[in-house]
Design an enzyme around this catalytic site. Structure first.
Site, mmCIF file in Angstrom:
data_model
loop_
_atom_site.group_PDB
_atom_site.id
_atom_site.type_symbol
_atom_site.label_atom_id
_atom_site.label_comp_id
_atom_site.label_asym_id
_atom_site.label_seq_id
_atom_site.Cartn_x
_atom_site.Cartn_y
_atom_site.Cartn_z
ATOM 1 C CB SER A 131 -0.943 -0.007 1.205
ATOM 2 O OG SER A 131 -0.229 -0.161 2.421
ATOM 3 N N GLY A 156 -0.373 4.683 0.040
ATOM 4 C CA GLY A 156 -1.100 5.906 0.363
ATOM 5 C C GLY A 156 -1.824 6.464 -0.839
ATOM 6 N N GLY A 176 -1.850 4.794 -4.307
ATOM 7 C CA GLY A 176 -2.544 3.537 -4.552
ATOM 8 C C GLY A 176 -1.813 2.346 -3.983
ATOM 9 N N GLY A 230 -5.328 0.467 5.519
ATOM 10 C CA GLY A 230 -4.573 -0.761 5.303
ATOM 11 C C GLY A 230 -5.310 -1.992 5.780
ATOM 12 C CG ASP A 231 -6.375 -2.084 9.693
ATOM 13 O OD1 ASP A 231 -5.225 -2.556 9.619
ATOM 14 O OD2 ASP A 231 -6.702 -1.185 10.489
#
Length: 320
Positions: A216, A218, A221, A248-249
C-alpha cells in the site's frame, strides 16, 4: 470462513477536532472507544460486507473489560483469550481540516509463555474451520517473529491460506514460513528489506517464500505482485480526504476475500493476472472508502462506485 488473529489488540480511542493545533487546548465532541487492532478492524470490514469471520485475540484488565463489552455489542463473532495484563490503548486525534490522524499506540504488555502458547494453540485449532487466516498488527513481547513464523507454518500446513500484515522482522519471518500474502506499506517494506523501490522490496519477500505481496502506497494507490507474472498497480484518479487510520486494514480484508475465493493469484496465466487485477481493484476501493469514514473498520456505502473508478495498470518491469 475467515479468521483474523490480533496478537496485540488495543482499545481504540478516537477524537475528531476541526483543526489540530499542537500545544493548544481543544474542545471536542465526545470521543469513541472501540475494540481495535488491525485484525479487529479487518474483521469489522469483513462482517460489514457480509463475509463469515471470527476475530481471535486476547483481552485483559480494566481496558479489556471495555474492549470485551464493545466487541460483544458490535455483533462480530469472536473468541477472546484471557491474559493477565491490561489490554493496551491506542489514541487517534483526527484533524478534520487536513484529514491527518495523529496516533499514539501503547506498546502493549508482554504475553507470558503460557499466554503465547494459548494464542498459538487457539489459532492452530481454528484452522479446522477456516479457509483463510489473517494475522494482523504488531507483535507483543513474548510473541516474537519466530513465534509468528511457526504459527504461519502450522496454519499453511493445516491447509489454510494465510495473509500477514505486520512489520520489521515479523514480515520476514512470515515470508520465510510461506505466507500466501503479505501486506506491508511502503515504509514498512523498505525498513524490512532495505529496498526503497516497492517492486524490488516485494520481490525480496517473494524470494524468501511469500507467494503474493500487496504494497500500500497511500495516495499513490497500491501494487500487487505474485510469484510469477507482471505486477499490477491500482489507484483512484484523485486522492480522497479523510481518516486513513483503517485503510490498510480494509486492504487486508480485501485480500482475505480474494484468498477465500480460492483463485490462483500467483501464476503467470491470464486467469491469475485477472485475479490479481480484481484484488487490486477491490483493495483500492475498500482502502479509499475506509478513508471516508470517521472510525477504522468501516467502509463507505459508496465503495462499489469507487471500485468502478479505480485505474488498474500492468507494470512492465523490463521498461522501468
Amino acid at each position: 470462513m475467515i479468521i483474523t488473529i490480533t496478537p496485540n489488540p488495543a482499545l481504540d480511542l478516537t477524537w475528531h477536532v476541526d483543526r489540530l493545533s499542537p500545544g493548544a487546548t481543544h474542545r471536542v465532541p465526545a470521543g469513541a472507544a472501540r475494540a481495535g487492532g488491525k485484525g479487529l478492524n479487518a474483521a469489522r470490514v469483513l462482517h460489514g460486507t457480509g463475509h463469515d469471520v471470527v476475530a481471535l485475540t486476547t483481552c485483559g484488565g480494566r481496558t479489556g473489560a471495555e474492549f470485551r463489552g464493545e466487541l460483544e455489542a458490535s455483533g462480530i463473532p469472536h473468541r477472546l483469550l484471557p491474559v493477565g495484563a491490561a489490554t493496551r490503548r491506542s489514541v487517534a486525534i483526527v484533524d478534520d481540516a487536513s484529514g491527518e490522524a495523529t496516533v499514539l499506540n501503547e506498546l502493549g504488555a508482554p504475553l507470558s509463555a503460557d499466554e503465547a502458547s494459548a494464542l498459538a494453540g487457539a489459532a492452530a485449532e481454528a484452522v479446522r474451520t477456516a479457509d483463510v487466516v489473517a494475522i494482523c498488527g504488531s507483535l507483543p513481547p513474548g510473541f516474537d517473529a519466530d513465534a509468528l513464523g511457526a504459527l504461519v507454518g502450522a496454519l499453511t500446513a493445516g491447509g489454510a491460506r494465510v495473509v500477514v500484515d505486520t512489520s520489521d522482522s515479523g514480515i520476514l519471518a512470515a515470508a520465510r514460513a510461506g505466507a500466501h500474502a503479505l501486506k506491508p506499506n511502503g515504509e514498512e517494506l523498505a525498513a524490512a528489506t532495505g529496498h526503497d523501490d516497492p517492486i524490488e522490496g516485494a520481490r525480496a519477500l517473494i524470494a524468501l517464500g511469500a507467494r503474493l505481496v500487496l504494497v500500500s502506497l497511500g495516495a499513490d494507490g497500491l501494487i500487487v505482485i505474485g510469484e510469477r507474472g507482471r505486477p499490477v498497480h491500482a489507484r483512484l484518479p484523485s486522492a480522497l480526504h479523510g481518516n486513513a487510520t483503517g485503510a490498510g486494514d480494509a486492504a487486508v480484508a480485501a485480500i482475505a476475500v480474494e484468498l477465500a475465493a480460492g483463485d490462483d493469484l500467483w501464476s503467470d496465466t491470464d486467469a491469475a493476472a485477472d485475479a490479481r487485477a480484481r484484488l487490486a481493484r477491490r483493495a483500492t476501493a475498500w482502502s479509499a472508502s475506509a478513508v471516508l469514514m470517521p472510525l477504522a473498520g468501516e467502509l463507505s456505502p459508496d465503495h462499489p462506485a469507487l471500485a468502478d473508478e479505480v485505474v488498474v495498470t500492468t507494470i512492465d518491469e523490463d521498461r522501468r
